[in-house]
Structure formats: structure tokens, C-alpha cells
Motif scaffolding. Structure first.
Motif, PDB file in Angstrom:
ATOM      1  N   LYS A   1       0.819  -1.218   0.000  1.00  0.00           N
ATOM      2  CA  LYS A   1       0.000   0.000   0.000  1.00  0.00           C
ATOM      3  C   LYS A   1       0.848   1.260   0.000  1.00  0.00           C
ATOM      4  O   LYS A   1       0.493   2.253  -0.650  1.00  0.00           O
ATOM      5  CB  LYS A   1      -0.941  -0.021   1.215  1.00  0.00           C
ATOM      6  CG  LYS A   1      -2.142  -0.929   1.032  1.00  0.00           C
ATOM      7  CD  LYS A   1      -3.121  -0.826   2.163  1.00  0.00           C
ATOM      8  CE  LYS A   1      -2.629  -1.528   3.395  1.00  0.00           C
ATOM      9  NZ  LYS A   1      -3.660  -1.613   4.441  1.00  0.00           N
TER      10      LYS A   1
ATOM     11  N   CYS B   1       1.961   1.703  -3.561  1.00  0.00           N
ATOM     12  CA  CYS B   1       0.849   2.219  -4.372  1.00  0.00           C
ATOM     13  C   CYS B   1       0.589   3.690  -4.082  1.00  0.00           C
ATOM     14  O   CYS B   1       0.299   4.475  -5.006  1.00  0.00           O
ATOM     15  CB  CYS B   1      -0.415   1.397  -4.100  1.00  0.00           C
ATOM     16  SG  CYS B   1      -0.341  -0.309  -4.656  1.00  0.00           S
TER      17      CYS B   1
ATOM     18  N   TRP C   1       3.148   5.749  -5.936  1.00  0.00           N
ATOM     19  CA  TRP C   1       2.872   5.870  -7.376  1.00  0.00           C
ATOM     20  C   TRP C   1       1.684   6.789  -7.634  1.00  0.00           C
ATOM     21  O   TRP C   1       1.708   7.597  -8.575  1.00  0.00           O
ATOM     22  CB  TRP C   1       2.601   4.497  -7.982  1.00  0.00           C
ATOM     23  CG  TRP C   1       2.152   4.637  -9.403  1.00  0.00           C
ATOM     24  CD1 TRP C   1       2.929   4.877 -10.501  1.00  0.00           C
ATOM     25  CD2 TRP C   1       0.801   4.612  -9.871  1.00  0.00           C
ATOM     26  NE1 TRP C   1       2.148   5.003 -11.616  1.00  0.00           N
ATOM     27  CE2 TRP C   1       0.842   4.846 -11.260  1.00  0.00           C
ATOM     28  CE3 TRP C   1      -0.434   4.431  -9.250  1.00  0.00           C
ATOM     29  CZ2 TRP C   1      -0.310   4.874 -12.039  1.00  0.00           C
ATOM     30  CZ3 TRP C   1      -1.581   4.467 -10.026  1.00  0.00           C
ATOM     31  CH2 TRP C   1      -1.507   4.689 -11.405  1.00  0.00           C
ATOM     32  N   ILE C   2       0.611   6.678  -6.842  1.00  0.00           N
ATOM     33  CA  ILE C   2      -0.569   7.525  -7.054  1.00  0.00           C
ATOM     34  C   ILE C   2      -0.212   8.998  -6.869  1.00  0.00           C
ATOM     35  O   ILE C   2      -0.621   9.865  -7.668  1.00  0.00           O
ATOM     36  CB  ILE C   2      -1.711   7.099  -6.103  1.00  0.00           C
ATOM     37  CG1 ILE C   2      -2.249   5.718  -6.487  1.00  0.00           C
ATOM     38  CG2 ILE C   2      -2.846   8.124  -6.123  1.00  0.00           C
ATOM     39  CD1 ILE C   2      -3.268   5.165  -5.519  1.00  0.00           C
TER      40      ILE C   2
ATOM     41  N   GLN D   1      -6.751   6.709  -2.886  1.00  0.00           N
ATOM     42  CA  GLN D   1      -7.213   5.968  -4.054  1.00  0.00           C
ATOM     43  C   GLN D   1      -8.585   6.463  -4.511  1.00  0.00           C
ATOM     44  O   GLN D   1      -8.833   6.562  -5.725  1.00  0.00           O
ATOM     45  CB  GLN D   1      -7.269   4.479  -3.736  1.00  0.00           C
ATOM     46  CG  GLN D   1      -7.648   3.616  -4.917  1.00  0.00           C
ATOM     47  CD  GLN D   1      -7.568   2.143  -4.582  1.00  0.00           C
ATOM     48  OE1 GLN D   1      -6.809   1.381  -5.172  1.00  0.00           O
ATOM     49  NE2 GLN D   1      -8.360   1.701  -3.617  1.00  0.00           N
TER      50      GLN D   1
ATOM     51  N   GLY E   1       2.195   0.691 -12.351  1.00  0.00           N
ATOM     52  CA  GLY E   1       1.567   1.257 -11.161  1.00  0.00           C
ATOM     53  C   GLY E   1       0.120   0.851 -11.020  1.00  0.00           C
ATOM     54  O   GLY E   1      -0.349   0.519  -9.919  1.00  0.00           O
TER      55      GLY E   1
ATOM     56  N   LEU F   1       0.007  -2.869 -10.062  1.00  0.00           N
ATOM     57  CA  LEU F   1       0.379  -3.048  -8.657  1.00  0.00           C
ATOM     58  C   LEU F   1      -0.777  -2.666  -7.738  1.00  0.00           C
ATOM     59  O   LEU F   1      -1.047  -3.362  -6.739  1.00  0.00           O
ATOM     60  CB  LEU F   1       1.610  -2.205  -8.338  1.00  0.00           C
ATOM     61  CG  LEU F   1       2.127  -2.279  -6.902  1.00  0.00           C
ATOM     62  CD1 LEU F   1       2.603  -3.680  -6.571  1.00  0.00           C
ATOM     63  CD2 LEU F   1       3.244  -1.267  -6.682  1.00  0.00           C
ATOM     64  N   THR F   2      -1.495  -1.602  -8.069  1.00  0.00           N
ATOM     65  CA  THR F   2      -2.652  -1.203  -7.265  1.00  0.00           C
ATOM     66  C   THR F   2      -3.776  -2.224  -7.373  1.00  0.00           C
ATOM     67  O   THR F   2      -4.454  -2.521  -6.381  1.00  0.00           O
ATOM     68  CB  THR F   2      -3.143   0.191  -7.717  1.00  0.00           C
ATOM     69  OG1 THR F   2      -2.028   1.077  -7.836  1.00  0.00           O
ATOM     70  CG2 THR F   2      -4.122   0.767  -6.726  1.00  0.00           C
TER      71      THR F   2
ATOM     72  N   THR G   1      -2.816  -5.174  -5.226  1.00  0.00           N
ATOM     73  CA  THR G   1      -2.976  -4.861  -3.797  1.00  0.00           C
ATOM     74  C   THR G   1      -4.437  -4.933  -3.385  1.00  0.00           C
ATOM     75  O   THR G   1      -4.771  -5.476  -2.314  1.00  0.00           O
ATOM     76  CB  THR G   1      -2.403  -3.467  -3.507  1.00  0.00           C
ATOM     77  OG1 THR G   1      -1.041  -3.423  -3.945  1.00  0.00           O
ATOM     78  CG2 THR G   1      -2.470  -3.147  -2.030  1.00  0.00           C
TER      79      THR G   1
END
Length: 605
Positions: free
Chosen positions: A96, A99, A102-103, A176, A198, A201-202, A205
Motif C-alpha cells: 500500500k 501504491c 505511485w498515485i 485511491q 503502477g 500493482l494497485t 494490492t
């Protein structure tokens, strides 16, 4: 020299086929691909290959992350000593945090680059999907707050990781949800591979968070053991069955009971949130590097209008009202210490009456789709493809639970009244899911109806010459006001009050006329629809309301599949807990997604 070079070019196959019938002409010769055309085609081909390679690499990344997390969660289930729940939480916390990094980079860096978002997918991220992200995200945040409060009360026997993990979860959910609300329609044109990795990966997760929510029954087992202790106390047996249970018992305080009850009530929302986010993120992943041409953009986008439907809203409203009454009675009686058997009979009887009506409506709608002459929409649409996959996949949750219930009931005592009702409910639910899926998928692939003429605009015939006179009257009245005596001013004020009163009466009359015109236009539009469009709209609207009430009941606490005790006693607590937590969120997600699909069918009808 140039003429010789031209004459040496090889003619294409079009010229070879026409050489026998038509004389050669230098102005009509089609040469083979020139170097510029070959260069452009090679660039396009390399672009496609790079896109496929990026999708493959990001997909492999997500697959490895999911397999690693699944191995951790499975090891926690089968070997509590080697891999504990805290180890799984640490792994998910690391994912997390990655993530989140990246976000934040996407929000502050990638999306703000020049020419980063040249296109936006109009089909991706509809308002009901983004609204569900906010709704389920808010309830998931509240769920984590309850978990933090419950762990803080029992801090003497709980690990500190159980407080840190929900805190990171709250930050992850907020970031998110903000990201999906503002950027779910983006077709990003820069940093393709990094963005794909990215997003994947999210997605991985969120899938692992969903898998952990499905299999983690820690607090549920604690509450179940406490209930067994209470039963043992009343039976006069030993106070505690296990020493560790005694040390981690929730104290007899109101705040602890609120945290326990709130956690159980909001538990399905977390799994819903993970599933919805995965679907939106997958569409974003498909749209990375996508260039939307002009023929993909609809020139006339149909809008939702509540016209042409009468019986569907009436029947649907009756189903919703009756369902709310049944739900309230169930919640009042089933939440007690000893649920009444009649409550389950009433609950399943409501479903047994409603599900056949929904199935018949879906079958009739599918037959009407086969009879009408609308063309199929064959344009590439990743959102629609995902909608079909999600409808079919989410329906497997309820269908799987129904088959498990059918096996358990047939093997025990199918002649009992409650068992026969649950058996009928399971069979009807399977049939209803199948028929509704066929109706929605067939409707999503149809071209929308285009009206030949729009509705008549009301109030467009106002004379433009009246506007200057209205503007002139204040100026002329101001000039007269400066030249009149105080006695005449009072008379003018009385006249103005009288005029204002008369204008209010006129405005009320105009309002009544507008309402009458609106009702007449509604009746006019309903009478001018063909019988096929009428039937499709009535069926779609009825199914929308039915799916809404079938979404509300399990979402806000009605879980008879776990509370009636029949399947739980047959399969065991832990096994049936996993089955219910796997099928119930998928069933709730299916109802919510069906509402969106049925609304699209209604709009295009």
C-alpha cells in the motif's frame, strides 16, 4: 532518369488484376508501398508491439504480487505459527505504501505533463461507479475506525500492528478514492510502462486486500467464542474454554459493543470497495496509450429521461416498499439472541415471490431484443467488455453459494418448511441471475434508438420586442418619480403593490400551465413510443428498482445465509464463513453493477 525509375516500380495487385481488362495508364498505376508508407507502418507496428509488451510485463508483475500475497495468506490459514496475521499485514502495508507513492507521483507528475491526457474515455468511470467508490470507501474508513477502537480497548492482548495497519488503510482508501474520482477517464499518453505497472500493482494490492477480507475471521471467531462462553455460563459449565479467550474478551461496556457490532455490520463494504476499485483500475490500464478517434465518440449521447414508463415504476416501488418492511422486521427480530424461525420464512418468501417476476421480465425483454431490428454496436469499447466480464464473474458468487446450499439442504432434510423455502430460493436465484445477464448483455450490444424529432420546446415564442419595453419602464418611472410630489408617490406605491400582487397571480397561473404542458408532453411521449420500446423501458425500470432493494438488504446487514445456521452446521463455521464472505460481496457487487447495466439498457431503449 526519373521516368526510368518510375517505370521500374512494381505495380500492386490491384493493377495486375485490372491489366487484362483496361489499358495501362500512368495516372492510374498503384505502386507498391513507398518508403514513407513503409516507415509509418513500421512505426505503427512497433507501437503496437511496445503496447503489448508493456501490458504483458505489467500483467506478469501483478501476477507475481498476487501469488506472493496468496502464499502468505494461505500459509497464515494453514500454519498459524510460522506465518501470522501480523506478517500478512506488514506485507500488505508495504504494497500500500508503494501504491500510495505511485498515485501521488501520477497526480503531481505524470498527469500534469504537457500532452499527457489528450483523450478521455466517455464510457469509463460513470457517475454511479465513482459514487459507489466514494460510498464504499466511506464505509470502509468507518470500518477501520471501528477496528482501531476495538484494538485500542484490547491493547493488552492485541499487537500494535493491528492499530498501524488500519491507519495505513485509511490513508490508502482516501488517496485511491480521490485518484479514481478525478482520473478514471484518463487515456494517458506519457510514461506508458510505468503507468501500467503502477495500475497493475494497485489492482494486485486491492485483490489481496479482498482475499484477506474473505479469509480473515479473527474478530468474528472472537465474537463467536464469546457467545459460546455466555451460553456456557447460562448452562452452568466452565467459564472459559480457553485461557487466551479469557484474556482477549471484550469488556462489558457500551463502546466495545458498538465497535463489535459496527465492525460486523460494515465488514462487507470493504470487500465491495476492493472489487469496485479493481474494475475501475482495469479500465484505466486498458486505456493507457489509447487514442480515441472521432468515430468512437458518439455525436448524440442519450440521456436519462423518466418518460414512457408507468407500470415499471409502480411495480418496482411496491417491491421496494415491501422489501424495506421485510428488511426492517428481519433486522429487529434476527439480531436478537435467539432469531425467530418465522423471520427466515418471511424473508425467503419475499424472495420467492420477487425472483420469478424478475426472471419473467428478463425473458420477455430478451425476446423483444430478438424481435427488434436494431443493429449491433461493434465498436471497440473496453468499458463494455469489462461490464460483461464483471456481470458474468460477479454472478458466480451467488450461484456458487446457491449450489452449496442446495447440496447441504438435499443432504439433510429437504421436506422441512424452511429448508424447502431455502431450496426454492436457491434454484430461483440461479435462474434469475442467468436470465438477467442475458437481457443486460444483449441490450448493451444494441445501438441506441435515435428519435426522429425532439420534444417541442415550451416557452420559446416570447416576443423580443417586449424586452426593451421592460427595460425602458424602470428608467421612465425613475424620471417620473423625480418629478412627482409626495402625495402622488404614495398612490404610485399602492399601484405598484397591486401590480406585484397581480403578477404573482399570473405567475401561479403560468406555473399551473407549465405543469399541465409537462404532463401532456409525458402522455404524448408515452403514447408515441412503439410497444417494443415501451416494454423494454418498463422492464428495465422494474428490474432497476428490484436490484436496488436486493442490493440494500444484504449490504446493510441481512445475512440469513450465515444466520439461519443450516449450512453452517453442515459445512462447519470456518468453511461456511469463507464461502459466504466470497459469495456475498460478489452478490452485492452483482446487484450494484446490474443497476448500472439496466440503466444503460433503459437509456438506449
Amino acid at each position: 532518369m526519373s521516368g526510368n525509375k518510375v517505370s521500374r516500380q512494381k505495380p500492386c495487385h490491384h493493377c495486375k488484376s485490372r491489366s487484362t481488362s483496361t489499358p495501362p495508364d500512368t495516372s492510374t498505376i498503384h505502386y507498391e508501398k513507398f518508403w514513407l508508407y513503409r516507415h509509418c507502418s513500421s512505426v505503427q507496428q512497433s507501437d503496437r508491439q511496445a503496447q503489448k509488451a508493456g501490458q504483458l510485463f505489467s500483467g506478469l508483475l501483478a501476477m507475481n504480487v498476487v501469488f506472493l500475497g496468496s502464499a502468505f495468506i494461505s500459509s497464515m490459514i494453514f500454519n498459524h505459527v510460522a506465518i501470522t496475521l501480523a506478517d500478512v499485514w506488514i506485507l500488505l502495508s508495504i504494497l500500500k505504501v508503494l501504491c500510495l507513492c505511485w498515485i501521488i507521483y501520477y497526480l503531481l507528475g505524470t498527469s500534469r505533463q504537457p500532452h499527457a491526457v489528450l483523450h478521455r474515455d466517455s464510457h469509463a468511470g460513470p457517475i454511479w461507479i465513482r459514487g459507489s467508490v466514494l460510498l464504499f470507501g466511506s464505509f470502509s474508513i468507518l470500518l477501520n475506525v471501528f477496528q482501531i477502537g476495538y484494538s485500542a480497548i484490547l491493547i493488552q492482548c492485541k499487537s500494535r500492528v493491528e492499530i498501524v495497519f488500519p491507519s495505513i488503510e485509511i490513508l490508502f482508501i482516501c488517496t485511491q478514492a480521490f485518484f479514481l474520482w478525478h482520473h478514471s477517464k484518463d487515456c494517458i499518453q506519457v510514461q506508458h510502462n510505468f503507468t501500467r505497472c503502477g495500475l497493475m500493482l494497485t489492482i494486485a494490492t486491492n485483490l489481496l486486500l479482498w482475499l484477506l477480507a474473505v479469509t480473515n475471521d479473527t474478530i468474528h471467531m472472537e465474537i463467536e467464542s464469546q457467545l459460546r462462553e455466555v451460553e456456557q455460563r447460562f448452562a452452568g459449565k466452565a467459564l472459559f474454554s480457553r485461557n487466551e479467550t479469557a484474556s482477549c474478551t471484550c469488556p462489558n461496556t457500551t463502546i466495545c459493543k458498538i465497535f463489535q457490532k459496527g465492525y460486523i455490520l460494515l465488514y462487507p463494504f470493504n470487500t465491495e470497495y476492493c472489487l469496485v476499485c479493481c474494475s475501475v483500475l482495469y479500465v484505466m490500464w486498458k486505456n493507457v496509450g489509447r487514442r480515441i478517434s472521432h468515430h468512437h465518440v458518439p455525436h448524440i449521447k442519450p440521456k436519462f429521461k423518466l418518460q414512457g414508463v408507468v407500470f415499471g415504476p409502480l411495480l418496482g416501488a411496491a417491491a421496494v416498499i415491501i422489501g424495506i418492511c421485510v428488511f426492517m422486521m428481519y433486522q429487529i427480530q434476527a439480531t436478537g439472541s435467539a432469531p425467530n424461525r418465522q423471520v427466515f420464512v418471511m424473508y425467503y418468501s419475499y424472495y420467492i415471490v420477487l425472483l420469478p417476476l424478475m426472471s419473467v421480465g428478463a425473458v420477455i425483454g430478451t425476446i423483444i431484443h430478438a424481435l427488434e431490428k436494431r443493429e449491433l454496436d461493434t465498436l471497440k469499447n473496453p468499458t463494455r467488455s469489462l461490464d460483461v466480464i464483471l456481470l458474468m464473474g460477479a454472478a458466480l458468487g451467488q450461484i456458487g453459494m446457491c449450489y452449496f446450499s442446495i447440496v447441504a439442504l438435499v443432504a439433510t432434510d429437504p421436506r422441512d418448511l424452511l429448508n424447502s423455502l431455502i431450496l426454492s430460493y436457491s434454484v430461483l436465484l440461479i435462474f434469475q441471475n442467468i436470465t438477467q445477464n442475458v437481457f443486460i448483455i444483449d441490450g448493451l450490444h444494441r445501438q441506441p434508438f435515435l428519435a426522429a424529432a425532439e420534444a417541442i420546446h415550451i416557452g420559446q415564442h416570447a416576443a423580443p420586442s417586449e424586452l426593451p419595453s421592460e427595460e425602458e419602464t424602470p428608467t421612465s418611472s425613475e424620471q417620473e418619480h423625480t418629478q412627482m410630489s409626495p402625495g402622488k408617490e404614495e398612490e404610485i406605491k399602492e399601484e405598484q403593490n397591486h401590480d406585484a400582487h397581480s403578477q404573482r397571480r399570473v405567475s401561479m397561473l403560468e406555473l399551473g400551465q407549465e405543469i399541465r404542458k409537462a404532463s401532456l408532453s409525458y402522455i404524448h411521449s408515452y403514447s408515441h413510443l412503439s410497444w417494443k420500446r415501451k416494454a423494454l423501458r418498463e422492464i428495465s425500470f422494474f428490474l432497476v428498482l428490484c436490484n436496488i432493494i436486493l442490493w440494500v438488504m444484504p449490504t446493510f446487514g441481512a445475512h440469513p445465509a450465515f444466520e439461519n445456521g443450516l449450512e453452517k452446521s453442515f459445512y462447519g463455521y470456518s468453511t461456511w464463513f469463507v464461502i459466504v464472505n466470497f459469495g456475498l460481496p460478489l452478490g452485492v457487487f452483482y446487484r450494484m453493477h446490474s443497476v448500472g447495466g439496466l440503466l444503460e439498457v433503459y437509456i438506449t431503449a
